[in-house]
Design a protein around this motif. Sequence first.
Motif: not given
Length: 66
Positions: A8-11, A13-15
């Motif tokens: 996902s985009r959230r994962n 960006l978090r990485t």
Amino acid sequence: MNPLSSFSRRNFLRTLAVTGLASGSAFAAPSSTAQPFNEVHDLVIVGSGFAGLSAAYAALKAGVKD
């Protein structure tokens, strides 16, 4: 199970943020030994894609030397 199903985009960006913080280079302070920029040019082309190369070629044909 599809390996992209948990992507996902959230994962992503978090990485990316964790990697940047871990390396320390994302928030590095500018160097105090920077030299002032005092050069003058007729044309500056940023990039080397098709648009940059065609702009450089057109400028060369128009007589821009610097």
